[in-house]
Scaffold this motif. Structure first.
Motif, mmCIF file in Angstrom:
data_model
loop_
_atom_site.group_PDB
_atom_site.id
_atom_site.type_symbol
_atom_site.label_atom_id
_atom_site.label_comp_id
_atom_site.label_asym_id
_atom_site.label_seq_id
_atom_site.Cartn_x
_atom_site.Cartn_y
_atom_site.Cartn_z
ATOM 1 N N ARG A 1 -13.797 -14.989 -34.783
ATOM 2 C CA ARG A 1 -14.307 -16.262 -35.316
ATOM 3 C C ARG A 1 -14.032 -16.329 -36.817
ATOM 4 O O ARG A 1 -13.567 -17.351 -37.330
ATOM 5 C CB ARG A 1 -15.809 -16.371 -35.049
ATOM 6 C CG ARG A 1 -16.426 -17.654 -35.606
ATOM 7 C CD ARG A 1 -17.923 -17.672 -35.345
ATOM 8 N NE ARG A 1 -18.227 -17.993 -33.954
ATOM 9 C CZ ARG A 1 -18.271 -19.233 -33.492
ATOM 10 N NH1 ARG A 1 -18.005 -20.243 -34.303
ATOM 11 N NH2 ARG A 1 -18.557 -19.476 -32.230
ATOM 12 N N ASP B 1 -11.922 -19.207 -38.589
ATOM 13 C CA ASP B 1 -12.480 -20.087 -39.624
ATOM 14 C C ASP B 1 -11.651 -20.011 -40.898
ATOM 15 O O ASP B 1 -11.377 -21.036 -41.543
ATOM 16 C CB ASP B 1 -13.943 -19.686 -39.925
ATOM 17 C CG ASP B 1 -14.841 -19.917 -38.700
ATOM 18 O OD1 ASP B 1 -15.946 -19.347 -38.644
ATOM 19 O OD2 ASP B 1 -14.378 -20.639 -37.772
ATOM 20 N N ARG C 1 -11.613 -23.369 -31.812
ATOM 21 C CA ARG C 1 -11.113 -22.341 -32.730
ATOM 22 C C ARG C 1 -9.601 -22.449 -32.935
ATOM 23 O O ARG C 1 -9.081 -23.539 -33.088
ATOM 24 C CB ARG C 1 -11.498 -20.981 -32.230
ATOM 25 C CG ARG C 1 -13.001 -20.736 -32.201
ATOM 26 C CD ARG C 1 -13.246 -19.274 -32.263
ATOM 27 N NE ARG C 1 -14.593 -18.919 -31.862
ATOM 28 C CZ ARG C 1 -14.925 -17.710 -31.435
ATOM 29 N NH1 ARG C 1 -14.018 -16.765 -31.354
ATOM 30 N NH2 ARG C 1 -16.150 -17.425 -31.106
#
Ligand SMILES: C[S@@+](CC[C@H](N)C(=O)[O-])C[C@H]1O[C@@H](n2cnc3c(N)ncnc32)[C@H](O)[C@@H]1O
Length: 278
Positions: free
Chosen positions: A48, A52, A232
């Motif tokens: 993650r 990001d 994502r």
């Protein structure tokens, strides 16, 4: 624990995009297949934190819509190549199963049917697939699994012609219908219990919102809308649809696969006549 960010990731994504965008044709070839496989593997295998970081990089944000457009062209060319190959094969059903993403579509369609079973006592009887493409793999699986006819819409005349020829060769012409039309030009979709919206129909938030408002006007109250999305780094390949941005539809559930199935799925309901969701 600090996430170790691979500084070259944005650079690699840019390099892949620049090469794909500069190519005259995105028809399957060793180089095209290699570049798309590299992009798919980048999109699937990151934490993650890394996702990001990369998605927060202005250099990557600047090419997002361009990436969706080359993915759309690439997917279209791949489907056209395979639709014709399958239609020309001695054993089209076996050739269909050898399509490189057959297992992905198989799993994705199973996830979608389990979602439909989760929100309704009965599975839909009248299904429309918007953006079926030259190789309407989902609709083929739905027709086989539901044992019901599936109607399809695609804005591209050649895609409809290839899909019709393929359905004929697979002996599915009685169950798969194809209409060449822009979804935004379809005023009455009230006959359908469930409408599927392919991930590459609508290339940005504005186009997706326009489609949602149009479909709300065309669909009947109580009907279901299944929207393919992404999450994502998979949003490098397909536009993400925000479940909190599904108005005027009422979102019911969202499915985010974490395996080789790239697309996420949002299921929503067309609310009653007097209520606009959101
Ligand atoms: C490449 S296909 C992918 C779908 C895939 N075959 C499946 O079974 O899930 C996406 C298709 O959407 C079509 N399309 C894009 N925008 C559209 C619109 N507004 N109305 C109808 N079709 C559209 C494109 O022509 C393209 O053939």
């Amino acid at each position: 624990m600090n996430t170790v960010i691979d500084p070259s990731l944005s650079t690699r994504i840019h390099r892949i995009y620049n090469e794909l965008a500069s190519m005259g044709s995105l028809a399957p070839s060793q180089r095209v297949n290699h570049l798309f496989s590299e992009l798919v593997s980048i999109s699937m295998s990151r934490s993650r934190g890394e996702a990001d970081e990369v998605l927060g990089d202005p250099a990557v944000s600047a090419i997002r819509e361009g990436l969706w457009r080359v993915c759309s062209r690439g997917e279209y060319e791949l489907e056209r190549h395979w639709a014709r190959r399958i239609a020309a094969a001695d054993d089209p059903a076996a050739e269909l199963r050898s399509f490189p993403y057959a297992a992905n579509y198989d799993k994705l369609t199973r996830l979608e049917l389990s979602g439909l079973r989760g929100v309704r006592d009965e599975l839909p009887r009248r299904v429309l697939f918007i953006g079926s493409g030259p190789l309407p793999f989902t609709s083929i699986l739905l027709a086989e699994r539901l044992g019901l006819p599936v109607s399809n819409i695609d804005v591209d005349e050649e895609a409809c012609a290839d899909a019709r020829a393929l359905a004929r060769r697979l002996g599915l012409s009685d169950r798969l219908g194809f209409t060449c039309a822009d979804a935004l030009a379809c005023a009455d979709l009230s006959e359908f219990d469930c409408v599927f919206l392919a991930a590459l129909v609508g290339m940005n938030r504005r186009e997706k919102s326009r489609l949602l408002h149009h479909l709300h006007g065309a669909m009947r109250p109580g009907a279901l809308l299944l929207v393919r999305s992404s999450q994502r780094l998979r949003t490098l390949l397909y536009p993400e649809v925000d479940i909190h941005g599904m108005a005027p539809f009422e979102p019911l559930l969202e499915i985010h696969p974490h395996d080789e199935v790239i697309n996420s799925v949002i299921l929503a309901e067309r609310p009653g006549p007097d209520r606009i969701a959101g």
